[in-house]
Design a protein around this motif. Structure first.
Motif, mmCIF file in Angstrom:
data_model
loop_
_atom_site.group_PDB
_atom_site.id
_atom_site.type_symbol
_atom_site.label_atom_id
_atom_site.label_comp_id
_atom_site.label_asym_id
_atom_site.label_seq_id
_atom_site.Cartn_x
_atom_site.Cartn_y
_atom_site.Cartn_z
ATOM 1 N N MET A 32 46.471 45.274 36.017
ATOM 2 C CA MET A 32 47.809 44.721 36.136
ATOM 3 C C MET A 32 48.516 45.510 37.139
ATOM 4 O O MET A 32 49.411 44.982 37.869
ATOM 5 N N LYS A 33 48.679 47.101 37.008
ATOM 6 C CA LYS A 33 49.374 47.928 37.730
ATOM 7 C C LYS A 33 48.938 47.741 39.195
ATOM 8 O O LYS A 33 50.123 47.704 39.984
ATOM 9 N N ALA A 34 47.882 47.693 39.540
ATOM 10 C CA ALA A 34 47.373 47.610 40.812
ATOM 11 C C ALA A 34 47.945 46.224 41.423
ATOM 12 O O ALA A 34 48.503 46.239 42.693
ATOM 13 N N LEU A 35 47.594 45.067 40.838
ATOM 14 C CA LEU A 35 48.207 43.914 41.240
ATOM 15 C C LEU A 35 49.508 43.815 41.542
ATOM 16 O O LEU A 35 49.864 43.322 42.528
ATOM 17 N N THR A 36 50.373 44.305 40.741
ATOM 18 C CA THR A 36 51.893 44.367 40.896
ATOM 19 C C THR A 36 52.225 45.228 42.146
ATOM 20 O O THR A 36 52.918 44.823 42.806
ATOM 21 N N GLN A 37 51.418 46.245 42.505
ATOM 22 C CA GLN A 37 51.766 47.067 43.515
ATOM 23 C C GLN A 37 51.463 46.248 44.811
ATOM 24 O O GLN A 37 52.105 46.294 45.711
ATOM 25 N N PHE A 38 50.224 45.524 44.627
ATOM 26 C CA PHE A 38 49.848 44.896 46.014
ATOM 27 C C PHE A 38 50.823 43.729 46.126
ATOM 28 O O PHE A 38 50.979 43.134 47.268
ATOM 29 N N LEU A 39 51.434 43.315 45.281
ATOM 30 C CA LEU A 39 52.521 42.269 45.499
ATOM 31 C C LEU A 39 53.916 42.538 45.870
ATOM 32 O O LEU A 39 54.364 42.365 47.010
ATOM 33 N N PHE A 40 54.549 43.577 45.047
ATOM 34 C CA PHE A 40 55.741 44.084 45.308
ATOM 35 C C PHE A 40 55.840 45.514 46.244
ATOM 36 O O PHE A 40 57.148 45.567 46.343
ATOM 37 N N ASP A 41 54.951 46.246 46.266
ATOM 38 C CA ASP A 41 55.081 47.488 46.989
ATOM 39 C C ASP A 41 54.259 47.372 48.379
ATOM 40 O O ASP A 41 54.023 48.724 48.805
ATOM 41 N N VAL A 42 54.010 46.338 48.745
ATOM 42 C CA VAL A 42 53.372 45.972 50.012
ATOM 43 C C VAL A 42 54.310 45.586 51.031
ATOM 44 O O VAL A 42 55.144 44.782 50.755
ATOM 45 N N LYS A 43 54.434 46.193 52.364
ATOM 46 C CA LYS A 43 55.409 45.745 53.339
ATOM 47 C C LYS A 43 54.958 44.494 53.992
ATOM 48 O O LYS A 43 54.571 44.493 55.065
ATOM 49 N N TRP A 44 55.062 43.413 53.017
ATOM 50 C CA TRP A 44 54.601 42.126 53.899
ATOM 51 C C TRP A 44 55.601 41.807 54.815
ATOM 52 O O TRP A 44 55.015 40.598 56.006
ATOM 53 N N GLY A 45 56.751 42.078 54.757
ATOM 54 C CA GLY A 45 57.784 41.355 55.681
ATOM 55 C C GLY A 45 57.831 40.017 55.494
ATOM 56 O O GLY A 45 58.152 39.454 54.322
#
Length: 342
Positions: free
Chosen positions: A187-200
């Motif tokens: 769950m922590k990894a998925l949350t990071q991939f969504l909200f802590d990635v610089k998607w722009g």
């Protein structure tokens, strides 16, 4: 008595601007006794739904008695702030690509759909949410890439074919390294991939989900607002049996199902051009009609699809004139138009 006939009959009745078929949770037919279980969006509609359903179904041939029940719609316990859905900043449309089982080509569909959206001029991101079996890096030819972080500790995604890509595969020492994680770490990894990635700023972020209806799907449904889900299946009954569960799961967690994609639908003989429906014909259409879904497109079996997936060049990019590439582009157009309309 076919489920399709029952659903078609209920589709002719509306309550609060919704077709009765859209509110069906389950149908049971024992002998000539038909029991229909409805979802109840509003308690005040119970009598109207019951009356219209009884009236519509009592004259259907083969039904002696109609029973109407309602699913338990007791609101779930109040979620803690950590599980409240959030909108991803800068992302216009967030769509998930899922399936009820593995081996139906879901990741191939997700990758080529993302590339097709890029070809149509959209800004696209692709998140490989299959934590235990990440295949997107291989399919895009970037499995040896590693990600970095900026000054704000945001992960900078890898870019390929004009789109931004993130996968757990970029963080592992090698593709042979297994992930032995329990639910909280997942769950922590998925949350990071969504909200802590610089998607722009993106028009579309495509999520490639793992097969099944487990922790990843539920975590995403609790964490982030999705604009819709696409389910992928092959024509066999064994695949359809599981994809039905995926459709029900998405609907129960409040994620709209945009439609179904039929993969490996037919084989085109390169010598004669004739179509051969190796796994059967018509089952996916029947399933879609029974569950009130649109068939977004049918992808043929072409050797180029598997070859290009292995070499890291998706078929939309490597063979743009192939039947598969044209099908993916058409599906991308349908999805983009539907979401823009909404």
């Amino acid at each position: 008595m076919a489920v399709k006939e029952i659903m078609d009959t209920l589709a002719n009745q509306t309550v609060a601007n919704k077709k009765l078929s859209e509110l069906v949770k389950d149908i049971k037919l024992v002998g000539n006794v038909l029991e229909v279980i409805f979802m109840l969006p509003d308690r005040t509609l119970e009598s109207e739904i019951r009356e219209k359903a009884m009236q519509a179904l009592k004259g259907v041939e083969g039904i002696g008695e109609v029973r109407v029940r309602f699913a338990d719609m007791t609101p779930p316990p109040q979620q803690s702030p950590a599980f409240q859905r959030r909108r991803l900043p800068g992302i216009k449309h967030l769509i998930a690509v899922g399936s009820g089982k593995g081996g139906v080509g879901k990741s191939t569909v997700a990758v080529n759909l993302a590339v097709a959206l890029t070809k149509l001029g959209y800004k696209v991101g692709l998140l490989d949410a299959d934590i235990y079996g990440p295949s997107v890096p291989t399919m895009l030819g970037i499995k040896n890439q590693r990600v970095e972080v900026d000054n704000f500790q945001r992960i900078i995604p890898v870019e390929k074919y004009g789109m931004k890509v993130m996968s757990i595969g970029f963080l592992l020492p090698s593709e042979d390294t297994p992930l032995i994680w329990r639910g909280p770490m997942l769950m922590k990894a998925l949350t990071q991939f969504l909200f802590d990635v610089k998607w722009g700023s993106l028009d579309f972020l495509v999520l490639d989900l793992p097969p099944g209806t487990g922790d990843v799907q539920l975590t995403l449904a609790q964490t982030v607002e999705m604009d819709g889900a696409i389910v992928v299946t092959t024509p066999q009954d064994v695949a359809l049996a599981d994809v039905k569960k995926a459709v029900v799961m998405f609907r129960e967690v409040g994620v709209p199902v945009l439609g179904v994609i039929e993969n490996m639908a037919y084989f085109i003989c390169p010598e004669t051009g004739n179509k051969y429906y190796i796994f059967g014909k018509g089952r996916v259409l029947g399933f879609a009609q029974a569950y009130d879904l649109n068939v977004l497109g049918s992808i043929p079996i072409e050797p180029e699809v598997s070859e290009t997936s292995d070499t890291g060049v998706p078929v939309v990019e490597s063979y743009p004139e192939s039947a598969s590439a044209k099908a993916f582009l058409n599906i991308a157009k349908i999805i983009s138009q539907e979401l823009e309309r909404r």
